[in-house]
Motif scaffolding. Sequence first.
Motif, PDB file in Angstrom:
ATOM      1  N   LYS A  85       0.824  -1.217   0.000  1.00  0.00           N
ATOM      2  CA  LYS A  85       0.000   0.000   0.000  1.00  0.00           C
ATOM      3  C   LYS A  85       0.855   1.262   0.000  1.00  0.00           C
ATOM      4  CE  LYS A  85      -4.195  -1.888   2.113  1.00  0.00           C
ATOM      5  NZ  LYS A  85      -5.152  -1.783   3.239  1.00  0.00           N
ATOM      6  N   GLU A 133       2.171   1.703  -3.495  1.00  0.00           N
ATOM      7  CA  GLU A 133       1.125   2.169  -4.397  1.00  0.00           C
ATOM      8  C   GLU A 133       0.853   3.660  -4.211  1.00  0.00           C
ATOM      9  OE1 GLU A 133      -2.157  -0.393  -3.563  1.00  0.00           O
ATOM     10  OE2 GLU A 133      -1.458  -1.994  -4.914  1.00  0.00           O
ATOM     11  N   THR A 136      -4.353   9.572  -2.765  1.00  0.00           N
ATOM     12  CA  THR A 136      -4.522   8.510  -3.748  1.00  0.00           C
ATOM     13  C   THR A 136      -5.160   9.108  -4.999  1.00  0.00           C
ATOM     14  OG1 THR A 136      -6.752   7.914  -2.999  1.00  0.00           O
ATOM     15  CG2 THR A 136      -4.877   6.806  -1.922  1.00  0.00           C
TER      16      THR A 136
END
Length: 329
Positions: free
Chosen positions: A263, A266, A309
């Motif tokens: 995570k 990412e 994100t």
Amino acid sequence: MLKIAILGGGVSGSLLAYLIKKYTNNYVKIFDIKDRYIKPCGDIVPNVFEPPNSWPRKYDIKRFAFYLDGERVYDIQYRSTKWIVIDKWKWINDMRKEVDFSYVGNFNGKEFDMTIDSKGPYDLDRKVVYTTRVLLKTDKFDDEAVIEFNTKYTGFYWIFPSEDGVYNIGAGFIEDKNSRDLTLKYIKEKFGDREYKIVDIRGAPISISPIHETNYKIGEARGLLFPLSGEGIRPSAISAVKAFEAIKNGKDFNKYLSEELKKIHEAISVQHMFLKLYLNSSLSLRKQFLRLFFKNEILIDAYLEDKITFEGIAESVRSIKGGSLLRKL
């Protein structure tokens, strides 16, 4: 018993060595170019994580101001602590005292069962930004953290309270490697009519491009630095904890880290994507994007905690302007 060598005694290397020495029967040694850690940075960590060996807290930050091309465009105050200023040098050097140490020139890999790379960006196997950090003492002190963007450059200036009466001030921009002169000029502009004293000035590179080879690497050597904020202490510490878990529990080191840090990798990849978009945008589009960004409290909060994100930004942009700016990007 494993014999483990750690190349680089920064955040991730020192924490991993400390945990191995304290909680396992394995032998560990740090190899570094210096016997004391002195790499400068903003010394800031979001208040969302604390390592097993707690870092010394110097200051709690709740107030923030954002500037764009010299104009104050947004400010916010939180009820609880959003950022922690830590004494990173003390934390790391205290851990290094607990384990065996040698200069990197004395390293012989054949003597060890496992060698872990925690040298940060110093192999220069990636693009870096050269930053400068100044510790400045002044009688007129404000507990507000300042982040200032200049649309001509990719990066930002910062003014962070470090401790009572002392600011941590710095800059880093992709387009200009001379961050020292930029920082000193910025200080004159901001503090020109106030009495102040520069007590320390140092520079260091930080990573701004993806890392393709991650085997047996932790911390910034693994590319664990958020390129939009420059924050690398927390992800580096997390990687050290995960590396310790892999060693202590006999896991496949590289497989375990790839899964446990997925995570974070990412999120960093998403930030690399937005950094590339920003670099390739016109100055007017950069200004539009940043002004839009500062209108959204959700995005500000995500930025301060490095939780940006793609989905979150896209949704926030659509909610403000129906996605018109997103389509331009």
